[in-house]
Scaffold this active site. Structure first.
Site, PDB file in Angstrom:
ATOM      1  N   LYS A   1       0.830  -1.209   0.000  1.00  0.00           N
ATOM      2  CA  LYS A   1       0.000   0.000   0.000  1.00  0.00           C
ATOM      3  C   LYS A   1       0.869   1.267   0.000  1.00  0.00           C
ATOM      4  O   LYS A   1       2.091   1.187   0.085  1.00  0.00           O
ATOM      5  CB  LYS A   1      -0.954  -0.035   1.198  1.00  0.00           C
ATOM      6  CG  LYS A   1      -1.779  -1.338   1.276  1.00  0.00           C
ATOM      7  CD  LYS A   1      -2.817  -1.462   0.165  1.00  0.00           C
ATOM      8  CE  LYS A   1      -3.294  -2.871  -0.138  1.00  0.00           C
ATOM      9  NZ  LYS A   1      -4.072  -3.552   0.853  1.00  0.00           N
TER      10      LYS A   1
HETATM   11  C1  LIG Z   1      -4.948  -4.794   1.267  1.00  0.00           C
HETATM   12  C2  LIG Z   1      -6.423  -4.774   1.290  1.00  0.00           C
HETATM   13  C3  LIG Z   1      -7.166  -5.137   2.426  1.00  0.00           C
HETATM   14  C4  LIG Z   1      -6.579  -5.818   3.605  1.00  0.00           C
HETATM   15  O1  LIG Z   1      -5.534  -5.186   4.198  1.00  0.00           O
HETATM   16  P1  LIG Z   1      -4.483  -6.004   5.079  1.00  0.00           P
HETATM   17  O2  LIG Z   1      -3.712  -4.900   5.729  1.00  0.00           O
HETATM   18  O3  LIG Z   1      -3.649  -6.802   4.119  1.00  0.00           O
HETATM   19  O4  LIG Z   1      -5.220  -6.844   6.032  1.00  0.00           O
HETATM   20  C5  LIG Z   1      -8.537  -4.948   2.404  1.00  0.00           C
HETATM   21  N1  LIG Z   1      -9.168  -4.472   1.328  1.00  0.00           N
HETATM   22  C6  LIG Z   1      -8.487  -4.160   0.203  1.00  0.00           C
HETATM   23  C7  LIG Z   1      -9.254  -3.623  -0.966  1.00  0.00           C
HETATM   24  C8  LIG Z   1      -7.105  -4.329   0.146  1.00  0.00           C
HETATM   25  O5  LIG Z   1      -6.447  -4.061  -0.989  1.00  0.00           O
END
Ligand SMILES: *Cc1c(COP(=O)(O)O)cnc(C)c1O
Length: 396
Positions: free
Chosen positions: A196
């Site tokens: 992210k």
């Molecule tokens: C990455 C992601 C999540 C989950 O996040 P984590 O930190 O990996 O648990 C949830 N929704 C979307 C759309 C994502 O891309």
């Protein structure tokens, strides 16, 4: 032959694999975490509040509650929205499974509605058509970083007494009609996974402008206690009443140290991602048999990933082969996302293919190209060279 695909034994465009995503961690991040390690607080310390204030600032929200992952953020948000057994939540299938799983964690029922054909975000009309007497919330996702139609979802939710939970794991720093992602919905969730915009290793946050929801979120991430360890210490209390069933979803001070250091650079990260995305978009116009989802002029895109859509009618190979060919060229192409209800677990729950035809047909054509802040211009050129080579080879 210079153009022989690496898949067929030719020379790959790059010598080493370019991943689809990668964190940008440098020496000042390392120093920030080291300083936290030497402090009195490894968890539930002062960096948690400092990080939450920084997240709230970046999201234009009153409150941010830091949690241990984006998935924990979704679970906390769905719980704070009061979703319980049998309650329906309308959401997009074109998302990471965690968005839908969070509804199941609370005993709720994920109800999938189709995406807009142009942007591939949840279609407000399709979502509205799926509302029943049991619907409690709408859960749009800012697919690829493009903020969803927040005003439309808000209007539907106000008219029907629903809560809007916006999964903004892809769109920290994004804007919709001049307003920050994180201030648009009742509850907005973020992820700080290394793929992210900014990372804490694992981590997440929920933002809200409502005091009551913030209080619920804080309890939920700390076992359902109504105070945390430092608050009890300050008040001289020996124990805290547990008032509901919560979890240990806390984010540590070590992670918050990294998050604070990363957040300070978020704007630079997003500018670089935007620059790369614009370069891709301009270049794609010259490459046959491929396009990219529309970008709504009313948004600032978060550019978490760069998806492209193959024009399969003009290619002799399917998406699977194109991805394999790109990977053989050492371009870490990926696919986001298989419709959530296609997963075997959801099939076992009774979901059937055909539910959201636009999302399903997009999935068959979607390829994610590498996009991350630390990519060099030469990396970007390699991606475009490989894309030209592969699509040129399969053109018909
Ligand atoms: C990455 C992601 C999540 C989950 O996040 P984590 O930190 O990996 O648990 C949830 N929704 C979307 C759309 C994502 O891309």
């Amino acid at each position: 032959m210079a153009d022989r695909l690496a898949l067929d034994g030719g020379t790959p465009v790059r010598a080493t694999l370019l991943p689809y995503s990668r964190q940008a961690v440098d020496e000042d991040d390392v120093q920030a975490v080291a300083a936290a390690l030497r402090s009195d607080w490894l968890t539930t310390g002062p960096l948690v509040g400092a990080f939450e204030r920084a997240v709230a600032g970046a999201a234009g929200a009153v409150h941010a509650v830091a949690v241990s992952s984006g998935t924990a953020a979704l679970h906390a948000a769905v719980s704070a929205a009061g979703i319980g057994p049998g309650d329906e939540v309308v959401l997009t299938p074109l998302t990471f499974v965690a968005s839908a799983n969070a509804v199941l964690y609370c005993g709720g029922v994920p109800v999938f509605a189709d995406v807009r054909p142009d942007t591939l975000t949840l279609d407000p009309d399709a979502a509205e058509a799926r509302i029943t007497g049991r619907t409690k919330a709408l859960l749009p996702v800012d697919f690829a970083g493009q903020p969803c139609d927040a005003d439309r979802f808000d209007a539907v939710a106000r008219a029907r007494g629903l809560t809007v939970i916006q999964d903004s794991a892809h769109s920290l720093g994004g804007e919709y009609r001049g307003r920050r992602v994180g201030s648009l919905a009742d509850l907005t969730t973020f992820s700080f996974h290394p793929a992210k915009l900014v990372t804490t290793g694992e981590g997440g946050a929920v933002t809200t402008n409502r005091d009551d929801l913030a209080a619920r979120l804080r309890r939920f991430r700390n076992h359902g206690f109504d105070t945390d360890f430092r608050e009890r210490q300050a008040r001289g209390e020996v124990y805290s009443p547990m008032v509901e069933l919560g979890f240990n979803y806390r984010l540590t001070d070590l992670q918050c140290a990294l998050g604070l250091s990363q957040l300070a650079k978020a704007e630079g990260f997003l500018k670089r991602r935007t620059q790369i995305a614009e370069h891709y978009r301009a270049a794609l116009a010259e490459i046959p048999a491929v396009s990219s989802p529309a970008v709504d002029p009313a948004v600032r895109h978060g550019w978490h990933i760069f998806p492209v859509l193959l024009d399969l009618e003009r290619l002799s190979a399917g998406r699977r082969t194109v991805v394999a060919a790109l990977r053989a060229e050492n371009i870490g192409a990926a696919v986001h996302y298989v419709p959530a209800y296609w997963h075997p677990y959801y099939e076992r729950l009774g979901y059937r293919r055909g539910l959201c035809p636009r999302a399903e047909s997009a999935f068959e054509r979607l390829v994610t190209l590498p996009l991350f802040a630390a990519m060099t211009d030469a990396d970007v050129d390699d991606v475009l060279t490989a894309l030209n080579k592969v699509l040129g080879y399969y053109a018909r």
